[in-house]
Design a protein around this motif. Structure first.
Motif, PDB file in Angstrom:
ATOM      1  N   VAL A 293       0.868  -1.175   0.000  1.00 25.46           N
ATOM      2  CA  VAL A 293       0.000   0.000   0.000  1.00 25.46           C
ATOM      3  C   VAL A 293       0.906   1.226   0.000  1.00 25.46           C
ATOM      4  N   ILE A 294       0.627   2.175  -0.861  1.00 24.97           N
ATOM      5  CA  ILE A 294       1.482   3.346  -1.033  1.00 24.97           C
ATOM      6  C   ILE A 294       0.862   4.558  -0.325  1.00 24.97           C
ATOM      7  N   GLU A 295       1.670   5.212   0.492  1.00 25.18           N
ATOM      8  CA  GLU A 295       1.237   6.463   1.142  1.00 25.18           C
ATOM      9  C   GLU A 295       0.986   7.532   0.080  1.00 25.18           C
ATOM     10  N   GLY A 296       0.004   8.391   0.331  1.00 28.24           N
ATOM     11  CA  GLY A 296      -0.249   9.516  -0.559  1.00 28.24           C
ATOM     12  C   GLY A 296      -1.236   9.207  -1.681  1.00 28.24           C
ATOM     13  N   LEU A 297      -1.648   7.943  -1.798  1.00 26.88           N
ATOM     14  CA  LEU A 297      -2.673   7.589  -2.776  1.00 26.88           C
ATOM     15  C   LEU A 297      -4.021   7.517  -2.075  1.00 26.88           C
ATOM     16  N   TYR A 298      -5.077   7.560  -2.855  1.00 26.10           N
ATOM     17  CA  TYR A 298      -6.440   7.428  -2.352  1.00 26.10           C
ATOM     18  C   TYR A 298      -6.975   6.078  -2.826  1.00 26.10           C
ATOM     19  N   TYR A 299      -7.621   5.346  -1.927  1.00 22.85           N
ATOM     20  CA  TYR A 299      -8.093   3.994  -2.234  1.00 22.85           C
ATOM     21  C   TYR A 299      -9.603   3.877  -2.066  1.00 22.85           C
ATOM     22  N   SER A 300     -10.226   3.062  -2.924  1.00 21.44           N
ATOM     23  CA  SER A 300     -11.660   2.809  -2.824  1.00 21.44           C
ATOM     24  C   SER A 300     -11.896   1.421  -2.238  1.00 21.44           C
ATOM     25  N   GLU A 301     -13.123   1.188  -1.770  1.00 21.98           N
ATOM     26  CA  GLU A 301     -13.469  -0.125  -1.227  1.00 21.98           C
ATOM     27  C   GLU A 301     -13.474  -1.203  -2.302  1.00 21.98           C
ATOM     28  N   SER A 302     -13.558  -0.804  -3.573  1.00 23.30           N
ATOM     29  CA  SER A 302     -13.514  -1.779  -4.672  1.00 23.30           C
ATOM     30  C   SER A 302     -12.081  -1.984  -5.184  1.00 23.30           C
ATOM     31  N   HIS A 303     -11.099  -1.452  -4.443  1.00 23.95           N
ATOM     32  CA  HIS A 303      -9.669  -1.710  -4.648  1.00 23.95           C
ATOM     33  C   HIS A 303      -9.052  -0.998  -5.846  1.00 23.95           C
ATOM     34  N   GLU A 304      -9.640   0.135  -6.234  1.00 17.47           N
ATOM     35  CA  GLU A 304      -8.958   1.011  -7.173  1.00 17.47           C
ATOM     36  C   GLU A 304      -8.231   2.087  -6.367  1.00 17.47           C
ATOM     37  N   TYR A 305      -7.195   2.660  -6.970  1.00 11.38           N
ATOM     38  CA  TYR A 305      -6.515   3.786  -6.320  1.00 11.38           C
ATOM     39  C   TYR A 305      -6.512   4.981  -7.263  1.00 11.38           C
TER      40      TYR A 305
ATOM     41  N   GLU B 212     -17.704   8.364 -13.977  1.00 13.53           N
ATOM     42  CA  GLU B 212     -18.429   8.855 -12.804  1.00 13.53           C
ATOM     43  C   GLU B 212     -18.001   8.060 -11.584  1.00 13.53           C
ATOM     44  N   ALA B 213     -17.751   8.752 -10.479  1.00 12.12           N
ATOM     45  CA  ALA B 213     -17.399   8.069  -9.234  1.00 12.12           C
ATOM     46  C   ALA B 213     -18.470   7.033  -8.905  1.00 12.12           C
ATOM     47  N   GLY B 214     -18.033   5.808  -8.602  1.00 12.65           N
ATOM     48  CA  GLY B 214     -18.955   4.746  -8.245  1.00 12.65           C
ATOM     49  C   GLY B 214     -19.506   3.971  -9.430  1.00 12.65           C
ATOM     50  N   GLU B 215     -19.170   4.404 -10.647  1.00  6.96           N
ATOM     51  CA  GLU B 215     -19.678   3.740 -11.850  1.00  6.96           C
ATOM     52  C   GLU B 215     -18.562   2.920 -12.506  1.00  6.96           C
ATOM     53  N   GLU B 216     -18.966   1.891 -13.235  1.00 10.21           N
ATOM     54  CA  GLU B 216     -18.028   1.029 -13.941  1.00 10.21           C
ATOM     55  C   GLU B 216     -17.379   1.789 -15.107  1.00 10.21           C
ATOM     56  N   PHE B 217     -16.067   1.622 -15.289  1.00 16.50           N
ATOM     57  CA  PHE B 217     -15.414   2.252 -16.448  1.00 16.50           C
ATOM     58  C   PHE B 217     -14.619   1.262 -17.293  1.00 16.50           C
ATOM     59  N   GLY B 218     -14.595   0.016 -16.903  1.00 15.45           N
ATOM     60  CA  GLY B 218     -13.840  -0.987 -17.651  1.00 15.45           C
ATOM     61  C   GLY B 218     -13.800  -2.264 -16.849  1.00 15.45           C
ATOM     62  N   ALA B 219     -12.865  -3.155 -17.218  1.00 20.55           N
ATOM     63  CA  ALA B 219     -12.754  -4.427 -16.514  1.00 20.55           C
ATOM     64  C   ALA B 219     -11.332  -4.960 -16.633  1.00 20.55           C
ATOM     65  N   VAL B 220     -10.981  -5.778 -15.660  1.00 15.35           N
ATOM     66  CA  VAL B 220      -9.708  -6.501 -15.693  1.00 15.35           C
ATOM     67  C   VAL B 220     -10.045  -7.980 -15.689  1.00 15.35           C
ATOM     68  N   GLU B 221      -9.465  -8.715 -16.633  1.00 15.32           N
ATOM     69  CA  GLU B 221      -9.703 -10.152 -16.690  1.00 15.32           C
ATOM     70  C   GLU B 221      -8.415 -10.885 -16.360  1.00 15.32           C
ATOM     71  N   SER B 222      -8.562 -11.928 -15.560  1.00 17.65           N
ATOM     72  CA  SER B 222      -7.416 -12.767 -15.221  1.00 17.65           C
ATOM     73  C   SER B 222      -7.746 -14.208 -15.576  1.00 17.65           C
ATOM     74  N   VAL B 223      -6.795 -15.091 -15.377  1.00 20.64           N
ATOM     75  CA  VAL B 223      -7.069 -16.497 -15.654  1.00 20.64           C
ATOM     76  C   VAL B 223      -8.116 -17.041 -14.686  1.00 20.64           C
TER      77      VAL B 223
ATOM     78  N   ASN C 185     -14.050  10.998   0.011  1.00 20.81           N
ATOM     79  CA  ASN C 185     -14.808   9.761   0.213  1.00 20.81           C
ATOM     80  C   ASN C 185     -13.928   8.510   0.149  1.00 20.81           C
ATOM     81  N   LEU C 186     -12.650   8.683  -0.155  1.00 26.29           N
ATOM     82  CA  LEU C 186     -11.744   7.547  -0.321  1.00 26.29           C
ATOM     83  C   LEU C 186     -10.858   7.377   0.903  1.00 26.29           C
ATOM     84  N   MET C 187     -10.197   6.232   0.981  1.00 26.91           N
ATOM     85  CA  MET C 187      -9.336   5.918   2.130  1.00 26.91           C
ATOM     86  C   MET C 187      -7.882   6.286   1.842  1.00 26.91           C
TER      87      MET C 187
END
Length: 126
Positions: free
Chosen positions: A4-16, A52-63, A113-115
């Protein structure tokens, strides 16, 4: 333990968000990339798209899974990280260096609103 990096803002859905002079670099946290496993594809919006904050803007796919990307802040996309088109695994190598989109922030008060790093570390330890 996820990095976790100091100085960044984090959301509950794990974006920074890393804020630099009215712009926000948005990506996924180290916790998120660990949970996803090997990233194989990143779906990103186009330049000039509005997010928009709280709205979907894309996706990440993993195996293992696909996960929607939820915008932590609102703004206009001014740049996408095109390196992720050919090398989505960069998110596994260093998710903080390899942001996904850069937006021009439309409302910096949304950052309230972020952590911060400490709160996010506690949140992910639960």
């Amino acid at each position: 333990m996820a990095k976790v990096i100091e100085g960044l803002y984090y959301s509950e859905s794990h974006e920074y968000v890393r804020v630099e002079g009215g712009f926000g670099y948005i990506g996924i946290s180290d916790y998120a990339q660990n949970a996803l496993g090997n990233v194989v594809y990143v779906d990103m919006p186009d330049v000039d798209d509005e997010v928009e904050a709280g709205e979907e803007f894309g996706a990440v796919e993993s195996v293992k899974a696909a996960s929607d990307l939820i915008a932590p802040v609102s703004g206009t996309v001014v740049e996408v990280n095109e390196a992720l088109d050919d090398q989505p695994e960069l998110l596994n190598q260093d998710p903080y260096e390899n942001w996904i989109i850069k937006v021009e922030l439309s409302d910096e008060s949304e950052l309230d609103n972020l952590m911060g790093a400490t709160a996010y570390t506690e949140f992910t330890a639960k």
